[in-house]
Design a protein around this motif. Structure first.
Motif, short mmCIF file in Angstrom:
data_model
loop_
_atom_site.label_atom_id
_atom_site.label_comp_id
_atom_site.label_asym_id
_atom_site.label_seq_id
_atom_site.Cartn_x
_atom_site.Cartn_y
_atom_site.Cartn_z
N ASN A 181 0.84 -1.20 0.00
CA ASN A 181 0.00 0.00 0.00
C ASN A 181 0.87 1.25 0.00
O ASN A 181 0.67 2.16 -0.80
CB ASN A 181 -0.93 -0.03 1.22
CG ASN A 181 -1.74 1.25 1.37
OD1 ASN A 181 -1.20 2.29 1.75
ND2 ASN A 181 -3.02 1.20 1.07
N HIS A 232 -6.59 4.38 -3.49
CA HIS A 232 -7.53 4.11 -2.40
C HIS A 232 -8.11 5.38 -1.78
O HIS A 232 -8.34 5.44 -0.58
CB HIS A 232 -6.92 3.16 -1.37
CG HIS A 232 -5.82 3.72 -0.50
ND1 HIS A 232 -4.60 4.14 -0.98
CD2 HIS A 232 -5.78 3.93 0.84
CE1 HIS A 232 -3.85 4.56 0.02
NE2 HIS A 232 -4.54 4.47 1.13
N HIS A 243 -10.24 6.93 2.35
CA HIS A 243 -10.01 8.11 3.20
C HIS A 243 -11.03 9.22 2.98
O HIS A 243 -10.81 10.35 3.37
CB HIS A 243 -8.59 8.62 2.97
CG HIS A 243 -7.54 7.61 3.32
ND1 HIS A 243 -7.48 7.02 4.56
CD2 HIS A 243 -6.54 7.05 2.60
CE1 HIS A 243 -6.48 6.14 4.59
NE2 HIS A 243 -5.89 6.14 3.41
N ASP A 253 -7.34 2.64 6.81
CA ASP A 253 -6.44 1.70 6.13
C ASP A 253 -6.46 0.36 6.84
O ASP A 253 -6.56 -0.70 6.23
CB ASP A 253 -4.99 2.23 6.15
CG ASP A 253 -4.77 3.36 5.17
OD1 ASP A 253 -5.29 3.30 4.05
OD2 ASP A 253 -4.08 4.33 5.55
FE LIG Z 1 -4.09 4.99 3.13
#
Ligand SMILES: [Fe+2]
Ligand code: FES
Lengths: 173, 443
Positions: free
Chosen positions: B203, B210, B214, B364
């Motif tokens: 990641n 992604h 968030h 996350d």
């Molecule tokens: Fe993240």
């Protein structure tokens, strides 16, 4: 033996306040919970080091100086609540189930309009299917008298862990 | 265990098996963590002779220590007699490491100095010089960060970094362009997460995709200018470059300002901080010239050390704890000579952004948790993950207005994201898992 009735009343008042706070958290009434804090509140949760017994002064990370689990005021607390309410805060979607147990309430001092209180917490968090965290520790609060009760002016949270065993801290102490 | 059919980087297909399989995990401990250069700590954590700091290499506890003469060492934290941990403190200052089991004691240089009843019990038998603490094969202090490897055949650390140095330095050099000069803010975030270590490692290597993870923090706004989760203007005005070095395994999300770009406003919540960073950027343009245009983001130094080279400026390490668990450690960096109000502003930002209490990273961990859990099933394991994004779109000869940048670079300014970096990470991962030794790993 003489009983100081005034002290007993303060203790009762404080306990009622802390239990009501726990109730608001466990019922997810976070906006009402925020109202229990003064605008200048300090909400602080240090990390704990393993140090030799004669160096315990270094056990905790320092407020205002080090990286801590929490070291913040009302603004950040408010944003945390707003984040939960966005509906897309995946770490709280679906919402966690929490149970805040508060015990060992001791009124350390009550001078002027401030009351210093120490208590123990056992915070049970369960979410999704089987995910479970049990967090245990102490809180040291400074409660300030306001019209109709107390507000929390300072909270220090002492978690009895070194490596945090929970994957995140998306809930409140 | 053969990785044929499990990791097909050319096609962008990787089996879930590599995240959940016990024997692959054991092979990783030996062939990845036993060979690679691993991040240990920062010299500012052990400034004085006798200072030590506990750390990990893979699953194993190590001691980072500055000996009485000032030399830095990394030792396995295990007594040579029956293996007891000789140091169970997180940090401190000492003259020796006394084993609490039978009392062997070791100097801060690792030498076995004390053995109870040595004469009577061992006679002339015990050759102390052979029984000091086990020390790493190689150690390097790179701009204040300490790295070590168990493999004496590993190349020197600078060769291990290779062309990635240019990007990694974005973390370690001062904001105004001077070399080095960082220090660690006190305290190390340490926490356990229920997923394989490669979830966070890949990641950080380059997952720009992604954003949805968030979204909540972007809505609430915790950035240094009060909006979003970070200052975006400098990014929005820049070219977005996913940079990887497949034959090294290192990657970074990087940005390149236009050649005539002005300094973008940032840190608008605090005028003094904004001023400070503006002056640093101006100074940086003078010192670095065209390279001023380059700035970094998240990345991964293979295998498990992840810099975040902009803000929040951190270095995270993903220590493996079995295939299904990772112990995360994170340090937070500032320029040692930054003014106190700047350090304090950053400290607050770091805390509200990062780690288990950070508004950003909480989400996350939720995703890695359940991605891992849902990959363990017998049926799930039969269906690989997709790493096709941006296949075939990267170049090894990137140039912008005469500025050449090293690495295999995918320009994702328009595409928004690619999996160029993840493919680089797994290319090297596979090489480590298939190589018999460093001789095979060196090109
Ligand atoms: Fe993240
Ligand atoms: S295990 Fe350390 S002295 Fe025996």
């Amino acid at each position: 033996m003489t009983v100081d009735v005034q002290q007993l009343l303060v203790k009762q008042e404080v306990e009622d306040f802390l239990y009501r706070e726990a109730e608001l958290l466990d019922e997810r009434r976070f906006e009402e919970w925020l109202e229990l804090f003064t605008d200048d509140v300090r909400y602080f949760m240090p990390m704990r080091r393993n140090v030799p017994a004669d160096e315990l002064a270094r056990e905790f990370t320092r407020e205002g100086l080090d990286v801590n689990w929490f070291d913040e005021g009302k603004d950040t607390l408010t944003r945390r609540v707003k984040q939960i309410r966005t509906g897309v805060h995946w770490a709280e979607q679906p919402p966690s189930r929490t149970c805040h147990m508060v015990s060992n309430v001791q009124v350390l001092s009550a001078a002027g309009d401030e009351v210093c209180v120490k208590s123990r917490f056992l915070l049970y968090r369960n979410r999704v299917e089987t995910e479970t965290d049990v967090l245990v520790g102490k809180r040291e609060d400074v409660l300030r008298r306001v019209a109709g009760g107390f507000q929390i002016a300072r909270r220090k949270i002492v978690l009895d862990q070194n490596v945090l065993l929970a994957k995140n801290l998306t809930f409140f102490f | 265990m053969s990785l044929d059919g499990l990791v097909d980087v050319a096609r962008g297909v990787i089996s879930r098996e590599i995240f959940v399989n016990e024997s692959i995990y054991r092979q990783e401990l030996e062939q990845v963590f036993g060979r690679a250069w691993l991040f240990i700590g920062h010299e500012s954590q052990i400034p004085k002779p006798g200072d030590f700091q506990a750390s990990f290499m893979g699953e194993e506890s190590v001691i980072l220590c500055r000996d009485r003469g000032g030399k830095i060492h990394v030792f396995l934290n295990s007594c040579r007699h029956r293996g007891m941990k000789v140091c169970r403190y997180d940090d401190g200052n000492t003259t020796e490491f006394l084993c609490p089991y039978h009392g062997w004691s070791y100097g801060t240089d690792g030498a076995l100095v004390g053995v109870p009843f040595a004469k009577d019990a061992y006679g002339e038998q015990l050759d102390r010089s052979r029984w000091g603490l086990i020390e790493v094969a190689q150690m390097e202090n790179y701009k204040g960060t300490i790295w070590a490897t168990w493999d004496r055949d590993a190349p020197p650390f600078l060769d291990y970094l290779g062309g990635y140095k240019l990007y990694f330095d974005l973390l370690l050099d001062a904001w105004d362009g001077r070399e080095g000069g960082t220090e660690v803010i006190g305290g190390i975030h340490k926490w356990l997460i229920p997923c394989n270590w490669k979830f966070p490692a890949e990641n950080f290597s380059g997952d720009r995709y992604h954003g949805v993870s968030h979204r909540s923090v972007d809505m609430v706004g915790i950035g240094p200018s009060g909006k979003g989760r970070r200052d975006m203007q400098e990014r929005n005005e820049a070219r977005w470059l996913d940079v990887t070095f497949p034959d090294l395994g290192h990657s970074m999300i990087a940005f390149l300002r236009k050649h005539d770009s002005p300094i973008a406003p940032a840190y608008q919540d605090a005028p003094a901080v904004a001023d400070y960073f503006r002056r640093c950027e101006e100074e940086r343009t003078r010192r670095r010239g065209e390279l001023w245009r380059l700035f970094g983001g998240p990345g991964t130094v293979f295998p498990n050390a992840s810099p975040l080279a902009r803000q929040p400026r951190t270095l995270a390490v993903w220590h493996p704890r079995g295939p299904h668990q990772t112990e995360c450690w994170r340090i937070y960096l500032v320029d040692a000579d930054a003014p106190p109000e700047v350090k304090d502003f950053l400290r607050h930002y770091y805390i509200r952004y990062s780690g288990p209490s950070g508004l950003t990273e909480q989400d996350d961990m939720e995703n890695w948790n359940y991605a891992h859990a849902a990959s363990r099933g017998t049926v799930a394991r039969q269906h690989p993950y997709n790493y096709e994004m941006g296949l075939g779109r990267a170049t090894e000869s990137f140039e912008d207005h005469g500025l050449k940048l090293p690495g295999r670079i995918a320009d994702v300014t328009v595409a928004n994201a690619s999996e160029n970096n993840q493919r680089g990470f797994y290319t090297r991962w596979r090489q480590f898992m298939e190589a018999k030794s460093w001789a095979d790993l060196k090109r």
